[in-house]
Design a protein around this motif. Structure first.
Motif, PDB file in Angstrom:
ATOM      1  N   LEU A  42       0.834  -1.185   0.000  1.00 10.65           N
ATOM      2  CA  LEU A  42       0.000   0.000   0.000  1.00 10.65           C
ATOM      3  C   LEU A  42       0.880   1.250   0.000  1.00 10.65           C
ATOM      4  O   LEU A  42       0.595   2.247  -0.682  1.00 10.65           O
ATOM      5  CB  LEU A  42      -0.888  -0.040   1.243  1.00 10.65           C
ATOM      6  N   GLU A  43       1.957   1.118   0.768  1.00  8.01           N
ATOM      7  CA  GLU A  43       2.859   2.250   0.913  1.00  8.01           C
ATOM      8  C   GLU A  43       3.430   2.649  -0.456  1.00  8.01           C
ATOM      9  O   GLU A  43       3.395   3.813  -0.857  1.00  8.01           O
ATOM     10  CB  GLU A  43       3.978   1.840   1.868  1.00  8.01           C
ATOM     11  N   ALA A  44       3.920   1.642  -1.185  1.00  4.42           N
ATOM     12  CA  ALA A  44       4.505   1.908  -2.495  1.00  4.42           C
ATOM     13  C   ALA A  44       3.476   2.534  -3.416  1.00  4.42           C
ATOM     14  O   ALA A  44       3.762   3.477  -4.172  1.00  4.42           O
ATOM     15  CB  ALA A  44       5.023   0.612  -3.094  1.00  4.42           C
ATOM     16  N   LEU A  45       2.289   2.016  -3.323  1.00  3.10           N
ATOM     17  CA  LEU A  45       1.212   2.520  -4.182  1.00  3.10           C
ATOM     18  C   LEU A  45       0.974   3.998  -3.921  1.00  3.10           C
ATOM     19  O   LEU A  45       0.954   4.822  -4.836  1.00  3.10           O
ATOM     20  CB  LEU A  45      -0.064   1.714  -3.909  1.00  3.10           C
ATOM     21  N   VAL A  46       0.812   4.304  -2.614  1.00  2.00           N
ATOM     22  CA  VAL A  46       0.510   5.694  -2.263  1.00  2.00           C
ATOM     23  C   VAL A  46       1.652   6.601  -2.717  1.00  2.00           C
ATOM     24  O   VAL A  46       1.432   7.674  -3.286  1.00  2.00           O
ATOM     25  CB  VAL A  46       0.260   5.819  -0.752  1.00  2.00           C
ATOM     26  N   ARG A  47       2.882   6.119  -2.480  1.00  2.00           N
ATOM     27  CA  ARG A  47       4.032   6.947  -2.861  1.00  2.00           C
ATOM     28  C   ARG A  47       4.012   7.208  -4.366  1.00  2.00           C
ATOM     29  O   ARG A  47       4.210   8.313  -4.828  1.00  2.00           O
ATOM     30  CB  ARG A  47       5.307   6.245  -2.434  1.00  2.00           C
ATOM     31  N   MET A  49       1.546   7.129  -6.333  1.00  2.00           N
ATOM     32  CA  MET A  49       0.374   7.879  -6.780  1.00  2.00           C
ATOM     33  C   MET A  49       0.392   9.330  -6.321  1.00  2.00           C
ATOM     34  O   MET A  49      -0.562  10.079  -6.580  1.00  2.00           O
ATOM     35  CB  MET A  49      -0.920   7.228  -6.264  1.00  2.00           C
ATOM     36  N   GLU A  50       1.458   9.694  -5.598  1.00  3.03           N
ATOM     37  CA  GLU A  50       1.490  11.002  -4.956  1.00  3.03           C
ATOM     38  C   GLU A  50       0.989  12.134  -5.864  1.00  3.03           C
ATOM     39  O   GLU A  50       0.142  12.941  -5.509  1.00  3.03           O
ATOM     40  CB  GLU A  50       2.914  11.297  -4.495  1.00  3.03           C
ATOM     41  N   MET A  51       1.497  12.091  -7.102  1.00  6.04           N
ATOM     42  CA  MET A  51       1.173  13.149  -8.023  1.00  6.04           C
ATOM     43  C   MET A  51      -0.351  13.263  -8.233  1.00  6.04           C
ATOM     44  O   MET A  51      -0.912  14.345  -8.232  1.00  6.04           O
ATOM     45  CB  MET A  51       1.886  12.866  -9.347  1.00  6.04           C
ATOM     46  N   TYR A  52      -0.979  12.079  -8.380  1.00  5.25           N
ATOM     47  CA  TYR A  52      -2.423  12.087  -8.642  1.00  5.25           C
ATOM     48  C   TYR A  52      -3.202  12.572  -7.432  1.00  5.25           C
ATOM     49  O   TYR A  52      -4.269  13.152  -7.556  1.00  5.25           O
ATOM     50  CB  TYR A  52      -2.912  10.678  -8.999  1.00  5.25           C
ATOM     51  N   LEU A  53      -2.651  12.306  -6.246  1.00  9.87           N
ATOM     52  CA  LEU A  53      -3.412  12.634  -5.042  1.00  9.87           C
ATOM     53  C   LEU A  53      -3.285  14.108  -4.668  1.00  9.87           C
ATOM     54  O   LEU A  53      -4.099  14.627  -3.915  1.00  9.87           O
ATOM     55  CB  LEU A  53      -2.956  11.773  -3.870  1.00  9.87           C
ATOM     56  N   THR A  54      -2.243  14.755  -5.154  1.00 11.33           N
ATOM     57  CA  THR A  54      -2.001  16.113  -4.686  1.00 11.33           C
ATOM     58  C   THR A  54      -2.037  17.162  -5.786  1.00 11.33           C
ATOM     59  O   THR A  54      -1.893  18.341  -5.515  1.00 11.33           O
ATOM     60  CB  THR A  54      -0.635  16.200  -3.999  1.00 11.33           C
ATOM     61  N   THR A  55      -2.228  16.706  -7.033  1.00  7.98           N
ATOM     62  CA  THR A  55      -2.178  17.673  -8.129  1.00  7.98           C
ATOM     63  C   THR A  55      -3.250  18.744  -7.974  1.00  7.98           C
ATOM     64  O   THR A  55      -4.273  18.542  -7.313  1.00  7.98           O
ATOM     65  CB  THR A  55      -2.360  16.950  -9.482  1.00  7.98           C
ATOM     66  N   THR A  56      -3.007  19.854  -8.587  1.00  8.31           N
ATOM     67  CA  THR A  56      -3.987  20.934  -8.487  1.00  8.31           C
ATOM     68  C   THR A  56      -5.098  20.788  -9.506  1.00  8.31           C
ATOM     69  O   THR A  56      -6.130  21.448  -9.409  1.00  8.31           O
ATOM     70  CB  THR A  56      -3.310  22.291  -8.720  1.00  8.31           C
ATOM     71  N   ASP A  57      -4.900  19.887 -10.474  1.00  8.33           N
ATOM     72  CA  ASP A  57      -5.997  19.612 -11.417  1.00  8.33           C
ATOM     73  C   ASP A  57      -7.077  18.824 -10.670  1.00  8.33           C
ATOM     74  O   ASP A  57      -6.904  17.645 -10.359  1.00  8.33           O
ATOM     75  CB  ASP A  57      -5.455  18.789 -12.599  1.00  8.33           C
TER      76      ASP A  57
END
Lengths: 1155, 158
Positions: A42-47, A49-57
C-alpha cells in the motif's frame, strides 16, 4: 514486487477521463488483486500515486483519491498495520474539506471505518476527527444524489460503529445531522436518514433532548409516506420499507412523544384511508415503545379517535356469502383492523384505559338502545355494524388480563343477562329443563345475545392463555368466573331452546348459529376452569348429538352442530382433560358410532359416515372406536349381500368401503404409528370370504352393475389397506389370503401339479367353467389380485408358482385384475432367489419362463420353425374358433406384464413388444403370413382387425400411468426415465415397420401404436427427435382422423405437436415441415367430432405463425381463408381462438383486413 | 385535427367483472353455441380509447346492453356513446369497432355501428360515414388512420 510499469498503467487508465467505466472497474480489480496478494504494498502505491493525489488539477485529483478509496474498499479483509490506517484516515479526513474531490474521500473514509477490528481498525479518536471534519466541511444537501447517499452512509456507519465517540460530540452532532437531512427527498437517501435518526436517538447520554423538537419537525413532514411519482426509476425502494423505517425512527426515543402523538392523532382525521392505516400502525408501535407513563395523557384522545373509527363510523361490510348472510360475519376494512390492533396494544400497556371504555356514555346508551330490537332482522345494518364493533371492543378489553376481564364483566354482564331475561338458575330443577320449553324464542333479543357470546368467547381465550402459561389457583374466585358460573345453567338453557325451535327460516338461523356457538364455547373451557358443571356439560353434548341423530333436513343446524362437536373434540384432546374425554366418548362417540349401523335412521348414510369420520378424527382412540363400528357394519352388510342378496346392502357396503379407503386409511397413514387397523381390515375381509366359502354362498346376480361396483370398492379398499402395511403385516395377509384361496375345492382340483402345464384340454375346460360360472371365484381371484398388486417388493410370498399359475389361467379367461397382478409380480420379483431352491420360491426368470411357456401352450408340433425359445411364439397359441377371446386376453396380459418389466428396466420387455408388434402386423397377407395361417383361418377378417387394434392399444397400457396398479403408491419398482428408454428403442422399429408395411390397415394400426407411445413420452425426449418424427406425426393424424372413435388419440397427438411447436428446438424442426404441418392443421380445424381438437389445432396454427417469415408467408392466404371459416364455428371457445389466430396471421404481413 | 385533447378529463368507470360462462360438466360435442351479446361485447370491450389509456368499457362508450345481435339473421348492431357531444374521435371509435368486428365475426355478418341517439352533435353524419362501405374502405387505405386503429385494437387481442 510486481512489474511497476504494468500497475501504473492501470492507475493511469483509471485516472484518465477517456476510459470506459468497464475498463475502470477492471483496472481497480487488477490493482486490488496485486495488493491482496502482497505483490504491491500500500505504501509503495501511495508513494507512486502522490502526483495524482495532490495535483492541483481537481479532476485528476478526484479520480486519484477515488481510486485509492475504491482500492481500500476492496481490501476490507486484508490486515493493515495501525500506522498505515492512521495516515490514510488522516488523509481522507483532511480531504473531506476538498469539495472538488469529495467522493473519493467519502469512499475512503467509509472503507476504513467499516473495517473489522481483527484486520486493523480506525480508533475512536480518529473516527471522532472524521465526524468533526464531516460536520464542519460537508454541505450534504448541496451534493448530488450519489454523493448524498455516500455521505449518509458515512454518518450511519459512524453512528452504528463508533457510538461512544459520537456521543461526545453532543449538540454539535445533532445540529449537524439536522442540517444534513433537512429537505431530503430521494427514497434511497431517506431510508438512510431514518436509520440515522434512529441510531442518533439511541446514543447513550442522549444529546437529543434539546433538539428533539427540531429533529421531529424535519422527520414529521415525511408522514405519511406517499410517493408522488409512483412509477419513478427508484422502484428498488418500496413504500412499505420506507414507512417501516420512518416508524422505527418515530418510535426511537420517548422524547418524540409530545410531537409525534399529536401529529399521528391529527392525521387520523385525514380522508385518505392509507394515511389512517399508517397512523394506527405508528400509534400501536409507538405506544409499545414510549411506555404507559407517556401515553397516559393521550388516553382520552386515543379513545376518542378509536371510538370514531370503530364505533361511530364503522367501515365494515357484511360478508356476502349466502350461508353467512344471517350471521354477524363482517369484513372489516384495513383501517378498522389496525384500529383494533391499537386498542389491544393500548389496553395491554395502560390498563386504566379500560375505565374510559366502561364509562363511555355512547356505548352505554347503545347497549340500552339494543333492547328495542327483538329479532335479528329487526336490526338495521348500521346498528349491526355498531354491534359488531362494540362486541369487538369489549372482547378486546376482556381478553387483555384477568383483572380487565373482571371489570368488563362487572360492568356489562349482569346488564346483558337482564336484557336476555335470564336470572341465576335455581339448582333445584336439576335436569328437567332439557325436556321442557322453558323459554320462548321471542324473548331473546339478538343484541345482548351477540355481545354475551362475544364476552364468553373472550373469557375462553383468556382462560386458554392463562391455562397455558401459568397455574393460577384462585381462578374460580375471579369475579367474572363466578358470575359466569352462576349464569351458566340458564345460559345453556337459553342456547338449547334456540336450537329446539322448529322454525328454520332465515331469522332463526342466526339464533341457531348463536346457540351452537354458545354451547360450543361453554363446552370448550379447559379442564378445571370450566364454569359449567359436569352434568351441564353432558347435557350440552347430548343436545348437540341429538341434533346430529335426529334430523338432517335442517342442514345448517346439522352442519354447525357437527362442527361444534368436532371443535369440542379437538379442545378436549388439546387440554388432556380425561374426565371430559370420558363423558365425550360415552355420550358423543358411542352415539355417533351407533348411527353408522342403525338401519332406520332418517339421515342418509353418507352424512352419518361423514359425522362419524369427523368426530373420530379428533382423537386416535375415538377413531379406533369409529373403525370398530365401521367394521361391524361392513360385516353385517356383507353378510346381507351374500346371504340374502340384499340389493340395498350393496350400496351401503360400497359407501362404507369408500369411507374406509378414502378417509379412514389415509387418516391413519397420516398420523403414522401402528398399522393394526389396516392389517385387521384386510384380515377381516379374508375371514369373511372364507366363511362364505365354507357355507358355499355366492352373491346372486353377480353380473349386475352394483355387484361389480361392490367388488371394485372392496378391491380398492383392500389395495389401500395392504399398501400401507409393512412387509411383515403384508406377509401375514398374503399367507392368510393364499390359505383361503388354495383351500378351496375348485382351485385344489385344478391340477396344479408342480411344473406341469394346466393348459391341457381338460384343465382348460375346467378353467373355462370357472370363468363362466362362479362369481364367488371371481371374487376370490380379484381380491387376491388386489393383495398382490399392493405388496412391497421385499415381502416374501410363498407358493409363488401356484399363484402365478392361477393368475395366468384366470387372465386367459379374461380376468383383467389378474393381468394387473401378473404385471406387479414381474415388476417386483427378485432377480435371483437366495438360499436353497425350493419349489415354492421363484425368481423372475423362472416366472417369465413360466408365463411365456403358458402362452406358448401345447401345440408344438406345427410350430417347430418359429419357436426358438427366445420369446413367445404366436403361432403356437392354441387357436380354436371358440377362443378368439383368448387372443385378446393374451394381448392385454402381455401389455401389463410388459409394463411391469419395462418399469423395472428388464430386457425381456423387448420380447413382449416384439410379440405385440407381430400381433399388430397380423394382416400382412402376403409375406410373413405363413406363421399366422391358422390364426387367419379361425378368425374372420373383423376379428383379426379387432385383435390388431387391441394390440395397438396395448402400447397405451404400457406407456401410460395407471391408478390401478404399478405406481408408487403400490410400491412398484420404477426405474428413472423408463418411458424415454422405451420410446427410443421402439421408435426405430415402428418407423421401419411403417415403411415396410404394404397394407393400409396395418399401417394405420402402426400409427395407432405410435400415437400411444408418443403421447405418453415426456416432451423433452421427443424434442430431440422432432425432425424425424414430424412427417410421421402428421401422417398419423391424417390416418386417425378417419375414425370417430379415435378422437381421444388425435387430441393427445395434437398436444404433442403443440408442445413441439412451443419449444425453441422444436420450432427449428418444424420449419422444414411448415407447409405440411399447416395443411394437416387446417384439416383439423374443421374436425367435427371434438371441440378440443379444433381448438388445439388453431392454437398450433398460432404457434406456426411465429416461424421464420419466409417460410410461413406463402401459407398465409390459405390459413386466413380457413380461419375465416373457423370464425363461424359452433363452439365459442374455438371462435375466440380463431380471432386470435386470424390476428396473428394477418399481422405477419402488410396490413390488410380484407380477409 | 384539433391540438390538445378533446375531452381532457373523462370519467373513468370501473370495469365490469368478467362474467365467466358456466361450463357444464358434460359437454355435448355437437351442440351449437350461438353468438350472443356477451361474446360481441368480449370482442370489443378492451379496445383502447384513441386519446386515453382506458378501454372503451371503462369509459362506458360501449356497454353490453347496447349491443343487438341476431345470429340466425347474421346481424349485429353496436350503439356507442361518445364521452362528449362534440367528440371528433367518434368516427375513429366507430371505425375501430367496425374493424374489430369485421376481423372477429364470420363473413356472413352484417355489422351496423351507430352513435347513440342524442349523444353527438353531428350524429347523422357520423352514422352515415360509419356505415358507408366505400368510405370505410377509403379510410382503411390511409396508413395514418390504420396505424391509429391498430394501436387501439392491440389490447383487445389478449
Amino acid at each position: 514486487m510486481a512489474d511497476s510499469i504494468q500497475w501504473i498503467q492501470h492507475v493511469e487508465l483509471y485516472v484518465s477521463s477517456s476510459a470506459t467505466p468497464s475498463q475502470q472497474v477492471a483496472s481497480v480489480d487488477a490493482v486490488a488483486t496485486l495488493l491482496k496478494n502482497d505483490l504491491l504494498t500500500l505504501e509503495a502505491l501511495v508513494r507512486e500515486m502522490e502526483m495524482y493525489l495532490t495535483t492541483t488539477d481537481s479532476i485528476i485529483r478526484c479520480r486519484g483519491i477515488l481510486l485509492l478509496g475504491e482500492l481500500l474498499a476492496q481490501l476490507t479483509l486484508k490486515p493493515l498495520d495501525s500506522t498505515s490506517i492512521h495516515s490514510l484516515i488522516g488523509f481522507f479526513t483532511e480531504r473531506l474539506a476538498d469539495w472538488k474531490a469529495l467522493r473519493g474521500a467519502i469512499v475512503g473514509c467509509l472503507a476504513l471505518l467499516r473495517r473489522k477490528s481483527d484486520v486493523g481498525r480506525v480508533t475512536d479518536s480518529e473516527a471522532k476527527a472524521v465526524a468533526q471534519s464531516y460536520l464542519q466541511n460537508l454541505q450534504v444537501q448541496s451534493l448530488g444524489q450519489h454523493d448524498r447517499k455516500l455521505s449518509f452512509q458515512l454518518m450511519e456507519c459512524l453512528l452504528d460503529r463508533y457510538a461512544g465517540a459520537m456521543a461526545d460530540l453532543g449538540d454539535n452532532l445533532v445540529y449537524g445531522i439536522c442540517e444534513a437531512i433537512d429537505g431530503e427527498k430521494d427514497p434511497q437517501c431517506l431510508l438512510l436518514v431514518f436509520h440515522i435518526v434512529e441510531s442518533l436517538a439511541q446514543l447513550s447520554p442522549g444529546p437529543l433532548a434539546n433538539f428533539a423538537e427540531d429533529l421531529f419537525e424535519i422527520l414529521g413532514c415525511y408522514f405519511p409516506i406517499h410517493f408522488t411519482h409512483p412509477k419513478g426509476e427508484d422502484d428498488d425502494v418500496k413504500r412499505e420499507e420506507l414507512a417501516r423505517a420512518l416508524m422505527l425512527a418515530f418510535a426511537s426515543t420517548p422524547l418524540f412523544e409530545p410531537f409525534s402523538i399529536p401529529l399521528l392523532l391529527e392525521k387520523l382525521s385525514s380522508s385518505l384511508p392509507s394515511a389512517k392505516v399508517e397512523s394506527f400502525k405508528y400509534l400501536s408501535y409507538c405506544t409499545a415503545k414510549y411506555g404507559p407513563e407517556r401515553m397516559a395523557k393521550h388516553a382520552e384522545a386515543l379513545w376518542a379517535s378509536l371510538k370514531d373509527t370503530t364505533y361511530l363510523s364503522p367501515q365494515s361490510m357484511l360478508s356476502m356469502e349466502p350461508e353467512s348472510m344471517s350471521r354477524m360475519n363482517f369484513q372489516e376494512s384495513d383501517v378498522m383492523t389496525e384500529a383494533f390492533v391499537l386498542l389491544q396494544e393500548v389496553i395491554r400497556q395502560y390498563g386504566e384505559f379500560i375505565s374510559l371504555i366502561i364509562g363511555d356514555n355512547d356505548i352505554n346508551a347503545f347497549l340500552i338502545s339494543l333492547n328495542q330490537y327483538k329479532g335479528f332482522d329487526d336490526i338495521p345494518l348500521q346498528v349491526k355494524q355498531k354491534l359488531h364493533a362494540v362486541g369487538h371492543i369489549l372482547s378486546a378489553c376482556a381478553k387483555a388480563s384477568a383483572a380487565m376481564c373482571n371489570k368488563v364483566f362487572e360492568s356489562f354482564f349482569p346488564f346483558l343477562m337482564d336484557g336476555l331475561g335470564l336470572s341465576v338458575a335455581q339448582p333445584s330443577q336439576n335436569n328437567s329443563y332439557l325436556d321442557e320449553e322453558c323459554f320462548s324464542l321471542a324473548k331473546f333479543k339478538f343484541g345482548p345475545l351477540y355481545l354475551c357470546i362475544e364476552l364468553i368467547a373472550a373469557c375462553k381465550s383468556l382462560t386458554l392463555s392463562l391455562y397455558n402459561c401459568t397455574s393460577i389457583h384462585d381462578f374460580p374466585h375471579q369475579r367474572w368466573c363466578s358470575l359466569l358460573s352462576s349464569f351458566s345453567e340458564s345460559l345453556v338453557k337459553a342456547f338449547v331452546s334456540m336450537l329446539r325451535s322448529n322454525v328454520a327460516d332465515n331469522e332463526q338461523s342466526a339464533y341457531v348459529y348463536c346457540g351452537v356457538k354458545g354451547l360450543q364455547i361453554l363446552a370448550t373451557f379447559p379442564g378445571s376452569f370450566t364454569p359449567v358443571s359436569k352434568s351441564v356439560n353432558d347435557n350440552i353434548f347430548l343436545e348437540l348429538v341429538s341434533i346430529i341423530t335426529s334430523d338432517s333436513n335442517k342442514t345448517f343446524e346439522w352442519t354447525s352442530a357437527l362442527k361444534a362437536l368436532v371443535e369440542i373434540g379437538f379442545s378436549i384432546d388439546k387440554c388432556l382433560d380425561s374426565e371430559k374425554a370420558a363423558s365425550f366418548e360415552s355420550t358423543v362417540v358411542e352415539k355417533i358410532v351407533s348411527l353408522i349401523s342403525s338401519l332406520d335412521s332418517a339421515i342418509p348414510l353418507s352424512l352419518r359416515l361423514q359425522a362419524a369420520f369427523e368426530i373420530g378424527a379428533t382423537r386416535k382412540d375415538f377413531m379406533l372406536r369409529v373403525v370398530r363400528g365401521l367394521d361391524e357394519s361392513i360385516d353385517t352388510n356383507f353378510s346381507a349381500v351374500f346371504d340374502h342378496g340384499n340389493h340395498k346392502s350393496d350400496e351401503l357396503t360400497i359407501k362404507l368401503l369408500d369411507t374406509y379407503s378414502q378417509k379412514v386409511l389415509p387418516w391413519f397413514l397420516e398420523i403414522g404409528g401402528s398399522e393394526e387397523v389396516q392389517l385387521n381390515f384386510a384380515l377381516r375381509i379374508w375371514d369373511k370370504i372364507e366363511n362364505f366359502r365354507a357355507l358355499n354362498l355366492s352373491p346372486p346376480e353377480f353380473t349386475s352393475i352394483s355387484y361389480q361396483d361392490l367388488l371394485g370398492a372392496t378391491m380398492t379398499a383392500m389395495k389401500k389397506a395392504v399398501a400401507s402395511c409393512s412387509e411383515e403385516s403384508q406377509e401375514i395377509i398374503i399367507n392368510k389370503a393364499s390359505g383361503v384361496l388354495f383351500s378351496s375345492t375348485v382351485f385344489g382340483s385344478m391340477g396344479f401339479k408342480s411344473g406341469s402345464s394346466i393348459l391341457k384340454e381338460e384343465g382348460l375346460q375346467q378353467t373355462q367353467n370357472y370363468g363362466n360360472s362362479s362369481g364367488r371365484d371371481e371374487w376370490l381371484t380379484s381380491l387376491f389380485a388386489s393383495v398382490v398388486v399392493a405388496l412391497r417388493p421385499q415381502t416374501g410370498i410363498s407358493n409363488r408358482k401356484m399363484i402365478l399359475q392361477l393368475f395366468i389361467t384366470s387372465l386367459l379367461n379374461g380376468h383383467v385384475p389378474s393381468a394387473h397382478a401378473l404385471g406387479s409380480l414381474v415388476n417386483k420379483l427378485p432377480l435371483e432367489t437366495k438360499g436353497i431352491k425350493s419349489s415354492r420360491s421363484l425368481s423372475l426368470n423362472e416366472a417369465l419362463d413360466m408365463i411365456f411357456h403358458s402362452f406358448v401352450g401345447t401345440c408344438r408340433d406345427d410350430s417347430t420353425s418359429g419357436n426358438d425359445g427366445s420369446g413367445v411364439n404366436i403361432n403356437s397359441l392354441r387357436l380354436n374358433t371358440s377362443r378368439i377371446q383368448l387372443e385378446f386376453n393374451t394381448v392385454i396380459g402381455l401389455a401389463w406384464i410388459g409394463k411391469g418389466l419395462l418399469m423395472r428396466g428388464h430386457e425381456k420387455v423387448k420380447d413382449i413388444t416384439m410379440t405385440l408388434l407381430s400381433f399388430l402386423t397380423l394382416d400382412c397377407e402376403a409375406g410373413v403370413s405363413k406363421q399366422f395361417q391358422n390364426l387367419a383361418e379361425v378368425l374372420d377378417e373383423e376379428g383379426v382387425h379387432q385383435l390388431m387394434k387391441c394390440a395397438g392399444d396395448a402400447f397405451h397400457i404400457i406407456m401410460s400411468d395407471s391408478g390401478e396398479c404399478l405406481n408408487r403408491m403400490y410400491h412398484a419398482t420404477v426405474r428413472p426415465l423408463y418411458k424415454q428408454r422405451f420410446f427410443s428403442t421402439i421408435m426405430p422399429i415402428l418407423l421401419s415397420l411403417v415403411v415396410k408395411s404394404e397394407s393400409s390397415f396395418v399401417r394405420s394400426m402402426l400409427y395407432r401404436a405410435f400415437a400411444h407411445v408418443v403421447s405418453d413420452t415426456p416432451l423433452t425426449a421427443i424434442l430431440g427427435e422432432a425432425k424425424k418424427l414430424f412427417p410421421i406425426l402428421l401422417e398419423c393424424l391424417s390416418t386417425l382422423s378417419k375414425d370417430v372413435s379415435d378422437k381421444g388419440i388425435i387430441y393427445s397427438v395434437l398436444l404433442v405437436i403443440s408442445g413441439i411447436l412451443l419449444d425453441k428446438n422444436g420450432q427449428e424442426a418444424a420449419v422444414e415441415n411448415a407447409s405440411s404441418i399447416v395443411n394437416q392443421l387446417i384439416e383439423l380445424t374443421a374436425y367435427p367430432h371434438m371441440m378440443a381438437v379444433r381448438e388445439t389445432a388453431i392454437q398450433c396454427l398460432v404457434a406456426v405463425s411465429e416461424l421464420p417469415h419466409a417460410r410461413v408467408y406463402p401459407l398465409r392466404t390459405k390459413v386466413l381463408r380457413t380461419i375465416s371459416k373457423a370464425l363461424d364455428d359452433p363452439k365459442r371457445i374455438v371462435r375466440q381462438e380463431a380471432v386470435r389466430c386470424r390476428q396473428a396471421w394477418a399481422s405477419i404481413a402488410s396490413r390488410s383486413i380484407h380477409f | 385535427m384539433v391540438s390538445g385533447l378533446i375531452n381532457a378529463n373523462p370519467v373513468v368507470y370501473e370495469k365490469k367483472e368478467r362474467r365467466s360462462r358456466s361450463t357444464p360438466t358434460h359437454v355435448d360435442e355437437y351442440a351449437v353455441e350461438l353468438i350472443d351479446q356477451l361474446e360481441i361485447f368480449d370482442h370489443i370491450r378492451d379496445i383502447k380509447d384513441p386519446e386515453h389509456p382506458y378501454s372503451l368499457e371503462e369509459l362506458k362508450v360501449i356497454s353490453e346492453d347496447a349491443i343487438e345481435v341476431d345470429d340466425k339473421r347474421s346481424y349485429v348492431r353496436v350503439t356507442f356513446t361518445p364521452t362528449v357531444e362534440h367528440c371528433s374521435m367518434a368516427t375513429v371509435i366507430g371505425l375501430c369497432l367496425r374493424v374489430k368486428l369485421m376481423r372477429s365475426l364470420p363473413p356472413r355478418y352484417k355489422v351496423d355501428i351507430r352513435v347513440a341517439p342524442g349523444t353527438h352533435a353531428t350524429e347523422a353524419a357520423v352514422n352515415k360515414q360509419l356505415n358507408d362501405k366505400e368510405r370505410v374502405a377509403a379510410a382503411l387505405e390511409n396508413p395514418n388512420l390504420v396505424d391509429m386503429v391498430d394501436e387501439c385494437l392491440a389490447p383487445s387481442y389478449g
